[in-house]
Every structure is written in structure tokens, then in C-alpha cells.
Design a protein around this motif. Structure first.
Motif, PDB file in Angstrom:
ATOM      1  N   ASP A  79       0.974  -1.081  -0.382  1.00 29.95           N
ATOM      2  CA  ASP A  79       0.235  -0.112   0.234  1.00 29.95           C
ATOM      3  C   ASP A  79       0.726   1.177  -0.028  1.00 29.95           C
ATOM      4  O   ASP A  79       0.379   2.081  -0.618  1.00 29.95           O
ATOM      5  CB  ASP A  79      -0.858  -0.430   1.014  1.00 29.95           C
ATOM      6  CG  ASP A  79      -0.054  -0.429   2.747  1.00 29.95           C
ATOM      7  OD1 ASP A  79       0.668   0.510   2.484  1.00 29.95           O
ATOM      8  OD2 ASP A  79      -0.925  -0.084   3.795  1.00 29.95           O
ATOM      9  N   ASN A  80       2.304   1.426  -0.230  1.00 32.14           N
ATOM     10  CA  ASN A  80       2.587   2.184  -0.112  1.00 32.14           C
ATOM     11  C   ASN A  80       2.552   2.992   0.776  1.00 32.14           C
ATOM     12  O   ASN A  80       2.842   4.539   0.120  1.00 32.14           O
ATOM     13  CB  ASN A  80       2.838   2.853  -1.203  1.00 32.14           C
ATOM     14  CG  ASN A  80       4.227   3.939  -1.926  1.00 32.14           C
ATOM     15  OD1 ASN A  80       5.175   3.092  -1.993  1.00 32.14           O
ATOM     16  ND2 ASN A  80       3.768   4.957  -2.974  1.00 32.14           N
ATOM     17  N   ASP A  81       2.701   2.912   2.542  1.00 34.05           N
ATOM     18  CA  ASP A  81       2.247   3.686   3.374  1.00 34.05           C
ATOM     19  C   ASP A  81       3.967   3.728   4.074  1.00 34.05           C
ATOM     20  O   ASP A  81       3.758   4.636   5.341  1.00 34.05           O
ATOM     21  CB  ASP A  81       1.205   3.588   3.970  1.00 34.05           C
ATOM     22  CG  ASP A  81       1.653   2.026   4.686  1.00 34.05           C
ATOM     23  OD1 ASP A  81       2.662   1.875   4.436  1.00 34.05           O
ATOM     24  OD2 ASP A  81       0.485   1.447   5.287  1.00 34.05           O
ATOM     25  N   GLY A  82       5.268   3.397   3.785  1.00 30.87           N
ATOM     26  CA  GLY A  82       6.116   3.680   4.049  1.00 30.87           C
ATOM     27  C   GLY A  82       6.116   2.082   5.454  1.00 30.87           C
ATOM     28  O   GLY A  82       7.384   2.233   5.904  1.00 30.87           O
ATOM     29  N   TYR A  83       5.642   1.546   5.320  1.00 33.73           N
ATOM     30  CA  TYR A  83       5.683   0.551   6.388  1.00 33.73           C
ATOM     31  C   TYR A  83       5.527  -0.815   6.042  1.00 33.73           C
ATOM     32  O   TYR A  83       4.624  -1.661   4.977  1.00 33.73           O
ATOM     33  CB  TYR A  83       4.304   0.369   7.444  1.00 33.73           C
ATOM     34  CG  TYR A  83       5.022   1.463   8.507  1.00 33.73           C
ATOM     35  CD1 TYR A  83       5.693   1.557   9.446  1.00 33.73           C
ATOM     36  CD2 TYR A  83       3.929   2.608   8.707  1.00 33.73           C
ATOM     37  CE1 TYR A  83       6.014   2.691  10.051  1.00 33.73           C
ATOM     38  CE2 TYR A  83       4.470   4.247   9.294  1.00 33.73           C
ATOM     39  CZ  TYR A  83       5.209   3.635  10.073  1.00 33.73           C
ATOM     40  OH  TYR A  83       6.004   5.003  11.182  1.00 33.73           O
TER      41      TYR A  83
END
Length: 580
Positions: A119-123
Motif C-alpha cells: 500500500d506504499n505507506d512506508g511500513y
């Protein structure tokens, strides 16, 4: 660092130890004591190895030397190792065998694991292992892990619990912990309940039914308007039982008897039910061209007055009609456009040339105002308020040139405003703060319907906001029922309602005929006169004709729904249940 000692005579004999070095970028000396093992020869080989960060890190420097140990005493041996850490972060430049991703930036150390981050949220997804260990990761990977929902970019360990939705938004293995779900609360009506999730937020769910309260808006002593619902303390000025089905009219509530007046007086759901011999007929007279033109009518409790322009029959321009049927027509100097009657039965007249006059029931002639208003424009409307101490009433008159006059006889009338509006009528009920004047702004361009509201504090007449879809034309009549309700009529059948300060357009009069006057007794009892000679009645739903004449009717007034009169051209007048 690690230090390995090997017996050169028997290389299978060796010992390795880890030596922790304090983080210090400056050069220095580290002393390590090595004790010869039993059975070893005196000749050994020493190997020192330096690694990044920990003993599992990349090897960045080595040093090796042989040594012959003394049988007794201490044999010193020097080993020199060197590795440059340019930014002091514990990682060495790759050029020196290290793994530092940028040896000029202490924030960037060595390679890190990169986890799938769909989801490319940095996690990265906490349920999956790292895809790669490197200084930079490929697309849709993250150097941090712990994401418990890798399909929603709003959900990750760095988020707050932003929605009350039965889900773990911040991946701390707790659900909706910020919203006190299930906790005690009071809803908007102060009813006790428990917090539940609703539309992403929290709401107070209560199974307790609040109690309704009611207020008396029309001041008839019975309450029926919404006073709010609550589980808390009873609102001030309210009662707990509704006893009024129409808070726009003092002629309707549950304790009133039903009378013959087209109203549901007793809130039974019917109109005029059970009233013996309910005769709704209007009666009057249609005169001839020789008779007076009645422009105004003022109906009191026991006396009704008609006023206008005298005819050639020499009978005069003022007509007194008594409740017992007696009539007396007289002549007052002037041509009158408006009239208002006080509680004592005294009539006050406003005239074509700006003149004002009055007449008591016993007077043979009129008494003009001590001083004529400083305007020759026609006075089209007049309304008054009786004095509470038995003195003269205070009257307000409006003119076609926008002038508004205040008059308390025997004092001279005083102009209190110049509005620039062509004013046609004025009305009020409990006091000057209810005054409304109507007409039109007729320059420049087509006439625009206009209503002005009076502010007694500074004697300002303020324009009211009307619906934007109105045609061009004049408002010709206004009737204020109480501070919450007022009605206005005008050209092309326009019919407006003022409900708690807001104007709206209601059903136009039939055939869009021009209206000339209006008298309202509530939302469901409104009478209007027209140029076609009709008296139209609005029952809250639709208009219906209740009286007709071949002559134009110019005005209408009533002391109550059972004391109403209309007046018009050539001596024409119509009364409902008057005289008795």
C-alpha cells in the motif's frame, strides 16, 4: 574486534575471543592479555580482525604477526588496524571494505532489510520476511515493518486510531482504543447511553426516550410549538403537555369551543363541526357609480368604519357600521386611502394629499391632525397601537414617496423615515417591534416587491429578504398576525408568508389576479381582496372564493374571524357575520 591466537607448532590448537570496542572515532590503543595454554609451544601467531558495528558486521581491517613467548614474564606484541568511518555512524565506506550507504551522512548507515509494502505507506507487511537487504529498496518496499493491513495506506504503526470501525488502525493490536467504545455517555438530548461506532466516529447510543416539551408562541395561554425534547431538566418557559394544534392563531387551541369561522377552533381535526346553523355567507351591498369609493375599512369589536372618496350622492366619504346594524354616513374633508380603529372605536384616517384625521363614534365631523405632514404624497397605509395608560394611541402611516410618519394625537405627526420605497400598506400587532411596511422599489427599472421591518431602537426601517423568484410588481397588503407570522399579497396574485423571520412564496391567488388587501388570523385563516371583486380564503392548503362582487374590492379588515369586512368601489361592501 576478534583476536585469534594459533600455536604454530600445532595449528589445530587456537583460541578466538571477541573484544568490544567503545564507540570512539579517534585513534587509540587497546590492550589485550593472552595467556599461553598448557601444552602449547612458545611460538604463536596473532590475528586481529575489525568488523563494522558488531562481530557479525562486515570485516574492514586485519593485522597478523608471529610471536615467541617468553617462558616467564610478559612478551609485548603490537598489531595495528585502521578503518575510516567518515561520518562516525559505525559503518565504513565500501571503498575500505565497509557497507556504509553514504559515509558522508551519519543518518545513513549500512544496508537494511526491505519488506513488502503493497500500500506504499512506508511500513512493510509484518507477516512477511524481508525481500532484500540493501541501501535502497525496490518499489513497493519499506525499511520499516509492522504494517497489520498492507492493503490500506491509512493503517500502519505510525497512524493514530483515526476511525471507530472495529479495526486496529495503528497496528498496536488494540481496536478503537481512542474512542471509549462501550463507555458511558449522554446523547444530544441528555439521555444516558453507551458509546458505539457510527460513520467512522463515535456516537452515544441511548435506549431512553426523551420527553417532549412545548411553548406558547401565539400567547393564547396554550402551548403547542416545539419546545425541544430532553432527558434533562425541563427547558424554561415550556410545558409538558401539548394543548394547541396551531401556534399561529389565538383562535385555535384544545380548550376553545368550535365556532362558525372556517377554523378548527378546538383542534378536533374538523372545521365548524357541531356548530348549529353555521352560515358562512358574506352579506353587504353593491352600490352605484354615484356612491362613495371605499378605499379603506377598519373593523373594531363593536364598530366598523369605511372611508374613501365621496360620491355624487352627497352621502359623504366616511361610513360607520355598528354591530347592531345601525349605519351613519358622514363627510370628512379629504380623500382617504387607509383607516385604523382603536379599542375605543375611534377611527384614524390617512389621506391622498398626506392628510391625517380622526373621528370618534359620536362625532359628526372629523378632527384633522394639528399639523399636516410635510409631504403631499398619498398616505396609503396606517396602523396604530393603543396606549396602556388610557391615552391616545400611537400611529404609523406610510406614503407612496417612501415617507413614514409617527403620530400620537394631539401632537403633530413627525416624519421618522424616508425609505425611497413606494409604500402601499403597513401592519403590526403587539407593538412597534412587529411593524412591517410593504410596497415596491420602482426606480430604476421594473417595480420590485419590497418589505421593510421597523427597528424601534434606532427607528430604522430595514429591508427584508424575499424569495428571488418573484415577478415584478407591488405588494399591496400586509397583515401581521403575531411576532412569528405575517402575510403579504400583491400584483399577479403573489402571496408571501413570513414564518419566524423568513419569507417564502406560497400558492398564488387564483388566476394570478391582482390582490388589494389581506387580513390573516393564522396560517389556516387568511382572507384577501382582489380587483376582480372577490374575497378569497386560504385554509393553509388552497385558496377558495368566499364572497364576490361585480365591483373591485379595495380593502379588508377584521377584529376576529367572526367579524370581518371588505370594501370597494361605488359604495360596495361585504361583511362576514357583521353586523349581527
Amino acid at each position: 574486534m576478534t583476536l585469534t591466537v594459533t600455536d604454530q607448532t600445532e595449528v589445530s590448537r587456537h583460541v578466538t575471543t571477541n573484544v568490544n570496542v567503545k564507540p570512539d572515532p579517534a585513534p587509540g590503543t587497546l590492550s589485550v592479555a593472552v595467556f599461553r595454554q598448557a601444552g602449547w609451544s612458545n611460538d604463536v601467531k596473532l590475528l586481529a580482525t575489525a568488523r563494522e558495528v558488531s562481530c557479525e558486521g562486515a570485516q574492514v581491517a586485519t593485522a597478523e604477526t608471529p610471536a615467541s613467548l617468553e617462558k616467564d614474564g610478559v612478551t609485548p606484541v603490537d598489531l595495528s588496524l585502521s578503518a575510516v568511518d567518515g561520518d562516525g555512524d559505525g559503518f565504513v565506506s565500501p571503498a575500505a571494505g565497509g557497507t556504509d550507504c553514504n559515509d558522508r551522512d551519519e543518518r545513513l548507515g549500512g544496508p537494511t532489510p526491505w519488506y513488502p509494502d503493497d500500500d506504499n505507506d512506508g511500513y512493510g507487511n509484518r507477516q512477511l520476511p524481508a525481500l532484500i537487504t540493501a541501501c535502497e529498496g525496490p518499489a513497493l518496499t519499506a525499511s520499516r515493518t509492522g504494517d497489520c493491513n498492507d492493503r490500506d495506506p491509512l493503517v500502519n504503526p505510525g497512524a493514530t486510531e483515526f476511525q471507530c470501525d472495529g479495526k486496529d488502525d495503528n497496528c498496536n493490536d488494540q481496536i478503537d482504543e481512542s474512542f471509549d467504545v462501550g463507555g458511558n455517555c449522554l446523547n444530544a438530548f441528555l439521555c444516558p447511553g453507551a458509546n458505539v461506532c457510527a460513520n467512522g466516529g463515535v456516537a452515544c447510543n441511548s435506549t431512553v426516550t426523551p420527553k417532549a416539551y412545548y411553548v406558547d408562541e401565539d400567547l393564547d395561554g396554550k402551548a403547542g410549538a416545539d419546545g425541544g425534547v430532553t432527558c434533562g431538566a425541563q427547558p424554561a418557559g415550556t410545558v409538558a403537555e401539548s394543548s394547541d394544534c396551531d401556534e399561529s392563531s389565538v383562535y385555535v387551541n384544545k380548550d376553545l369551543p368550535e365556532v362558525c369561522d372556517r377554523l378548527d377552533n378546538n383542534c378536533s381535526g374538523g372545521v365548524d363541526e357541531g356548530v348549529a346553523a353555521c352560515d358562512l355567507t358574506w352579506r353587504g351591498s353593491v352600490g352605484s357609480g354615484l356612491q362613495a369609493r371605499w378605499n379603506a375599512i377598519a373593523v373594531g369589536q363593536d364598530i366598523a368604519w369605511l372611508a374613501g372618496i365621496g360620491g355624487t350622492d352627497l352621502q359623504g366619504n366616511v361610513l360607520k357600521v355598528q354591530s347592531d346594524g345601525g349605519m351613519d354616513q358622514s363627510n370628512c374633508s379629504g380623500q382617504y386611502q387607509a383607516a385604523w380603529v382603536s379599542k375605543s372605536g375611534q377611527v384614524f384616517l390617512a389621506g391622498d394629499d398626506g392628510s391625517l384625521a380622526s373621528k370618534t363614534p359620536t362625532q359628526s365631523n372629523c378632527t384633522p391632525a394639528t399639523t399636516k405632514p410635510d409631504s403631499d404624497a398619498p398616505l396609503n397605509g396606517i396602523v396604530g397601537f393603543d396606549s396602556t395608560d388610557g391615552g391616545s394611541p400611537t400611529l404609523y402611516a406610510v406614503a407612496s414617496n417612501g415617507n413614514i410618519f409617527k403620530w400620537t394625537p394631539p401632537a403633530a405627526p413627525v416624519r421618522i423615515a424616508q425609505t425611497g420605497i413606494n409604500l402601499r400598506a403597513v401592519s403590526g400587532t403587539t407593538g412597534p417591534d412587529t411593524l412591517l411596511a410593504v410596497g415596491a422599489r420602482d426606480t430604476p427599472g421594473p417595480a420590485q416587491f419590497t418589505v421593510l421591518r421597523y427597528n424601534p431602537a434606532n427607528e430604522a426601517w430595514l429591508p427584508e429578504t424575499l424569495p428571488s423568484s418573484l415577478p415584478a410588481g407591488y405588494l399591496t397588503g400586509v397583515s401581521v398576525v403575531n411576532p412569528n407570522y405575517a402575510y403579504a399579497v400583491g400584483d399577479k396574485g403573489v402571496f408571501l408568508e413570513r414564518n419566524h423571520g423568513k419569507w417564502s412564496q406560497r400558492d398564488s391567488l387564483p388566476l394570478d389576479v391582482n390582490a388589494t388587501g389581506v387580513k390573516a388570523f393564522g396560517q389556516n385563516a387568511i382572507y384577501a381582496t382582489t380587483v376582480a371583486g372577490n374575497v378569497q380564503f386560504f385554509n393553509g392548503v388552497r385558496w377558495e372564493p368566499v364572497a364576490s362582487s361585480p365591483k373591485t374590492l379595495r380593502a379588508i379588515d377584521g377584529a376576529s374571524p367572526t367579524k370581518i369586512g371588505a370594501a370597494g368601489l361605488e359604495g360596495t361592501y361585504q361583511f362576514f357575520r357583521w353586523p349581527r
